[in-house]
Write a protein that holds these residues in place. Sequence first.
Motif, PDB file in Angstrom:
ATOM      1  N   LYS A  92       1.513   6.326  18.404  1.00 15.25           N
ATOM      2  CA  LYS A  92       0.960   7.147  17.318  1.00 15.25           C
ATOM      3  C   LYS A  92      -0.566   7.245  17.398  1.00 15.25           C
ATOM      4  O   LYS A  92      -1.137   8.271  17.034  1.00 15.25           O
ATOM      5  CB  LYS A  92       1.305   6.525  15.951  1.00 15.25           C
ATOM      6  N   ASN A  93      -1.208   6.185  17.810  1.00 13.83           N
ATOM      7  CA  ASN A  93      -2.674   6.201  17.806  1.00 13.83           C
ATOM      8  C   ASN A  93      -3.225   6.446  19.216  1.00 13.83           C
ATOM      9  O   ASN A  93      -2.464   6.700  20.152  1.00 13.83           O
ATOM     10  CB  ASN A  93      -3.226   4.914  17.180  1.00 13.83           C
ATOM     11  N   ASP A  94      -4.526   6.372  19.344  1.00 12.82           N
ATOM     12  CA  ASP A  94      -5.178   6.695  20.611  1.00 12.82           C
ATOM     13  C   ASP A  94      -6.261   5.638  20.847  1.00 12.82           C
ATOM     14  O   ASP A  94      -7.419   5.820  20.490  1.00 12.82           O
ATOM     15  CB  ASP A  94      -5.766   8.111  20.491  1.00 12.82           C
ATOM     16  N   VAL A  95      -5.838   4.517  21.401  1.00 14.19           N
ATOM     17  CA  VAL A  95      -6.737   3.378  21.584  1.00 14.19           C
ATOM     18  C   VAL A  95      -6.985   3.206  23.074  1.00 14.19           C
ATOM     19  O   VAL A  95      -6.049   3.036  23.840  1.00 14.19           O
ATOM     20  CB  VAL A  95      -6.115   2.088  20.997  1.00 14.19           C
ATOM     21  N   THR A  96      -8.236   3.309  23.474  1.00 14.51           N
ATOM     22  CA  THR A  96      -8.525   3.251  24.903  1.00 14.51           C
ATOM     23  C   THR A  96      -9.676   2.297  25.196  1.00 14.51           C
ATOM     24  O   THR A  96     -10.481   1.970  24.321  1.00 14.51           O
ATOM     25  CB  THR A  96      -8.905   4.642  25.462  1.00 14.51           C
ATOM     26  N   TRP A 146       0.825  -1.208   0.000  1.00 16.27           N
ATOM     27  CA  TRP A 146       0.000   0.000   0.000  1.00 16.27           C
ATOM     28  C   TRP A 146       0.868   1.272   0.000  1.00 16.27           C
ATOM     29  O   TRP A 146       1.950   1.291   0.599  1.00 16.27           O
ATOM     30  CB  TRP A 146      -0.863   0.067   1.251  1.00 16.27           C
ATOM     31  N   THR A 147       0.378   2.291  -0.627  1.00 15.27           N
ATOM     32  CA  THR A 147       0.945   3.628  -0.466  1.00 15.27           C
ATOM     33  C   THR A 147       0.115   4.314   0.615  1.00 15.27           C
ATOM     34  O   THR A 147      -1.115   4.368   0.503  1.00 15.27           O
ATOM     35  CB  THR A 147       0.835   4.423  -1.779  1.00 15.27           C
ATOM     36  N   ILE A 148       0.784   4.805   1.640  1.00 15.55           N
ATOM     37  CA  ILE A 148       0.056   5.351   2.787  1.00 15.55           C
ATOM     38  C   ILE A 148       0.490   6.786   3.086  1.00 15.55           C
ATOM     39  O   ILE A 148       1.690   7.081   3.140  1.00 15.55           O
ATOM     40  CB  ILE A 148       0.254   4.439   4.027  1.00 15.55           C
ATOM     41  N   HIS A 149      -0.489   7.665   3.181  1.00 13.25           N
ATOM     42  CA  HIS A 149      -0.257   9.030   3.652  1.00 13.25           C
ATOM     43  C   HIS A 149      -1.036   9.157   4.946  1.00 13.25           C
ATOM     44  O   HIS A 149      -2.260   9.228   4.918  1.00 13.25           O
ATOM     45  CB  HIS A 149      -0.749  10.055   2.636  1.00 13.25           C
ATOM     46  N   SER A 150      -0.318   9.164   6.065  1.00 12.37           N
ATOM     47  CA  SER A 150      -0.997   9.041   7.351  1.00 12.37           C
ATOM     48  C   SER A 150      -0.594  10.156   8.303  1.00 12.37           C
ATOM     49  O   SER A 150       0.591  10.437   8.481  1.00 12.37           O
ATOM     50  CB  SER A 150      -0.639   7.674   7.964  1.00 12.37           C
ATOM     51  N   VAL A 151      -1.590  10.785   8.916  1.00 10.74           N
ATOM     52  CA  VAL A 151      -1.275  11.780   9.957  1.00 10.74           C
ATOM     53  C   VAL A 151      -0.598  11.117  11.155  1.00 10.74           C
ATOM     54  O   VAL A 151       0.120  11.774  11.893  1.00 10.74           O
ATOM     55  CB  VAL A 151      -2.534  12.539  10.457  1.00 10.74           C
ATOM     56  N   ASP A 152      -0.814   9.827  11.332  1.00 12.82           N
ATOM     57  CA  ASP A 152      -0.212   9.125  12.473  1.00 12.82           C
ATOM     58  C   ASP A 152       1.166   8.544  12.141  1.00 12.82           C
ATOM     59  O   ASP A 152       2.098   8.644  12.939  1.00 12.82           O
ATOM     60  CB  ASP A 152      -1.108   7.973  12.943  1.00 12.82           C
ATOM     61  N   TYR A 153       1.297   7.935  10.968  1.00 10.33           N
ATOM     62  CA  TYR A 153       2.505   7.153  10.672  1.00 10.33           C
ATOM     63  C   TYR A 153       3.357   7.757   9.558  1.00 10.33           C
ATOM     64  O   TYR A 153       4.372   7.188   9.170  1.00 10.33           O
ATOM     65  CB  TYR A 153       2.123   5.709  10.324  1.00 10.33           C
ATOM     66  N   GLY A 154       2.945   8.889   9.015  1.00  6.85           N
ATOM     67  CA  GLY A 154       3.712   9.531   7.948  1.00  6.85           C
ATOM     68  C   GLY A 154       3.474   8.886   6.590  1.00  6.85           C
ATOM     69  O   GLY A 154       2.503   8.159   6.391  1.00  6.85           O
ATOM     70  N   ASN A 155       4.370   9.173   5.627  1.00  8.32           N
ATOM     71  CA  ASN A 155       4.233   8.626   4.275  1.00  8.32           C
ATOM     72  C   ASN A 155       5.029   7.333   4.151  1.00  8.32           C
ATOM     73  O   ASN A 155       6.208   7.288   4.468  1.00  8.32           O
ATOM     74  CB  ASN A 155       4.740   9.633   3.241  1.00  8.32           C
ATOM     75  N   GLN A 194      -4.954   9.029   5.351  1.00  6.36           N
ATOM     76  CA  GLN A 194      -5.528   9.148   6.699  1.00  6.36           C
ATOM     77  C   GLN A 194      -5.378  10.594   7.163  1.00  6.36           C
ATOM     78  O   GLN A 194      -4.268  11.083   7.356  1.00  6.36           O
ATOM     79  CB  GLN A 194      -4.805   8.210   7.674  1.00  6.36           C
ATOM     80  N   THR A 195      -6.511  11.266   7.332  1.00  7.57           N
ATOM     81  CA  THR A 195      -6.477  12.690   7.649  1.00  7.57           C
ATOM     82  C   THR A 195      -6.776  12.982   9.118  1.00  7.57           C
ATOM     83  O   THR A 195      -6.489  14.074   9.595  1.00  7.57           O
ATOM     84  CB  THR A 195      -7.525  13.441   6.799  1.00  7.57           C
ATOM     85  N   GLN A 196      -7.367  12.016   9.804  1.00  8.90           N
ATOM     86  CA  GLN A 196      -7.671  12.224  11.229  1.00  8.90           C
ATOM     87  C   GLN A 196      -7.130  11.062  12.035  1.00  8.90           C
ATOM     88  O   GLN A 196      -7.222   9.903  11.619  1.00  8.90           O
ATOM     89  CB  GLN A 196      -9.185  12.324  11.443  1.00  8.90           C
ATOM     90  N   LYS A 197      -6.588  11.382  13.205  1.00 12.05           N
ATOM     91  CA  LYS A 197      -5.940  10.415  14.101  1.00 12.05           C
ATOM     92  C   LYS A 197      -6.770   9.148  14.290  1.00 12.05           C
ATOM     93  O   LYS A 197      -7.995   9.203  14.361  1.00 12.05           O
ATOM     94  CB  LYS A 197      -5.723  11.079  15.469  1.00 12.05           C
ATOM     95  N   ASP A 198      -6.091   8.020  14.376  1.00 14.58           N
ATOM     96  CA  ASP A 198      -6.763   6.757  14.680  1.00 14.58           C
ATOM     97  C   ASP A 198      -7.102   6.724  16.173  1.00 14.58           C
ATOM     98  O   ASP A 198      -6.284   6.366  17.006  1.00 14.58           O
ATOM     99  CB  ASP A 198      -5.862   5.575  14.311  1.00 14.58           C
TER     100      ASP A 198
END
Lengths: 338, 338
Positions: A184-188, A46-55, A148-152
């Motif tokens: 990087k993410n916010d899992v609760t 995959w090509t990924i552009h992520s606010v959390d993990y970068g490109n 990915q434009t908004q945090k996971d």
Amino acid sequence: MTVPNILLVGTGGVGTIVALGLHYNKKASISVVVRSDYEKVKETGWTIHSVDYGNINGWKPDYIYPTVEEAAKNAIYDYVIITTKNLPDVIKPEKVVAPAITEKVTTIVLIQNGFDLGRSFIAKYPENICLSGVSHIGSHNNNGTITQTQKDKCLISYFKNPNLEIPSQELKAKEFIDLYSNDKNDVTYFDDVKWYRYRKLVYNATLNTVCALTGVDTGRLQLAGTLNTVSIPAMKEVISIAKADGVELPKDVINTVVHSDDGDWFKPSMLVDVEKGNPIELEVILGNLLVVAKELKVETPILSILYELLKAKQFKLKEDRGIITVPKERPISDQIYN
Amino acid sequence: MTVPNILLVGTGGVGTIVALGLHYNKKASISVVVRSDYEKVKETGWTIHSVDYGNINGWKPDYIYPTVEEAAKNAIYDYVIITTKNLPDVIKPEKVVAPAITEKVTTIVLIQNGFDLGRSFIAKYPENICLSGVSHIGSHNNNGTITQTQKDKCLISYFKNPNLEIPSQELKAKEFIDLYSNDKNDVTYFDDVKWYRYRKLVYNATLNTVCALTGVDTGRLQLAGTLNTVSIPAMKEVISIAKADGVELPKDVINTVVHSDDGDWFKPSMLVDVEKGNPIELEVILGNLLVVAKELKVETPILSILYELLKAKQFKLKEDRGIITVPKERPISDQIYN
């Protein structure tokens, strides 16, 4: 030490970032099922552009399979995560993942929209744990490119399985969070899945549905008057069902929900689906709620009509996608109507 | 001997054939108002392909005007016929024709769909007679070419004006039939306009509306189940309103109405309007009915929701046509909802 085997089904915008988050942690072996893009993803990732993990170019998890059946041949899975849209009237998710579920062993994780999603899984797998994930990510898959434009941000809990001890279900939810949560993410952990999913329905069963039916965003719904005459009375029905189900929603929930789109001409997800010609998540947003309302003997005059009207809309969406067909000549019915 | 002056407003497929039928008889002077095609029609007349009158090139009535105001300058009208769509939430028909109405003199003839259409005219012109025409013609106007595929069959009656004697209203209806009826068309007197318009609503308020909302034809509505769960219960509400209004509809009316489209995947007029992006006749089909229901204290849980939902749909149809606009930024409301 062997690490847990995780299989994820549904590599859209949400699912791919969930898989990436798990893979980033290196605490589990991550397999995914890729249906439509399999050849391409198997080859180039995959090509990924992520606010959390970068490109990231060419990201791949540990294993990629074209079908659940293929995935099931190669491992026993400790977790099967489902991140597809939930359309039980098109295809039942518990059937889709069946080959990969080992009874009593596999924990099922449903990161999907909707209400009371655990019921059909617990009925089919009475001794498996079924976890609930409510995702607030913003992420889209466009031909194998994930943006990915908004945090996971994900709230994890469990759908209460009456056949199992509560502590074991809670523990499993927390074990899963340990595998998934990272820097990087916010899992609760969120204790009360029922409360939370009812809270979401105050919006989804009443604004999402009415916008899908009428073709307007929530702002225009307000201007047209239909917010006041249909959606808000429908919200009161949701609150009544929740109450009968032992869930007390906040006193100001209607005001909070109505103002949640303030300043935006916002199109809810079901309206976006209608505009794209995609089947809508009618059953898990409204159908499942009405099953519970009926069991609890709560009257739902408005929600029921919305559901029945949207069934006709769904009929058309399915027909346009070739999921159902009708004969060229309309059959003549000899039924007597009165 | 002077003949009556008749002005017709609304030269679509229906109106043009009505004007042609009146003109064919040579018992009246026929004026028409042509808005969008005025220059073309003034120059070359209409091209008509008619099952009743054959093929006619360049047909013109006695007078053609670009506006009602222009028409009003040239004559006092004995009859003003309105054959436009009836969209009081866009433009009130009693306002459109006002310049051409002479109080106590002009008979108003509404050959339009809908229910209780006379009320607004009688309120504005308490001493004018208001006739009702229900047309069963099939006819379309395509850029000044009229194609009439089904006979001009029209039932004429009067909207009861409580300020005038009944016999004078009945006599006027019959005088109008004498002007309009000929050997080609089928124009008859129908005594009970209220009965007849209620009878039409059993279809129009319940199938027309629900199809417009859901986007399916009446056949698919049946297959989706929504006919049974929404439209038929709505028909029962129409029957109850009629009953409270002193109108007894036939016992088998629901069965007759449901089977009226047998064998056809039939799209009712409101659905066709939605698909074309035209505003729908919501107020005269459902709004006026609900005013009467409220006056008679009849409960209409289903019809009322359909109306409120269609108001949002109408909002969008009007906005798409530029009839209403919304600001680019959605205004933030400080209203408290609960």
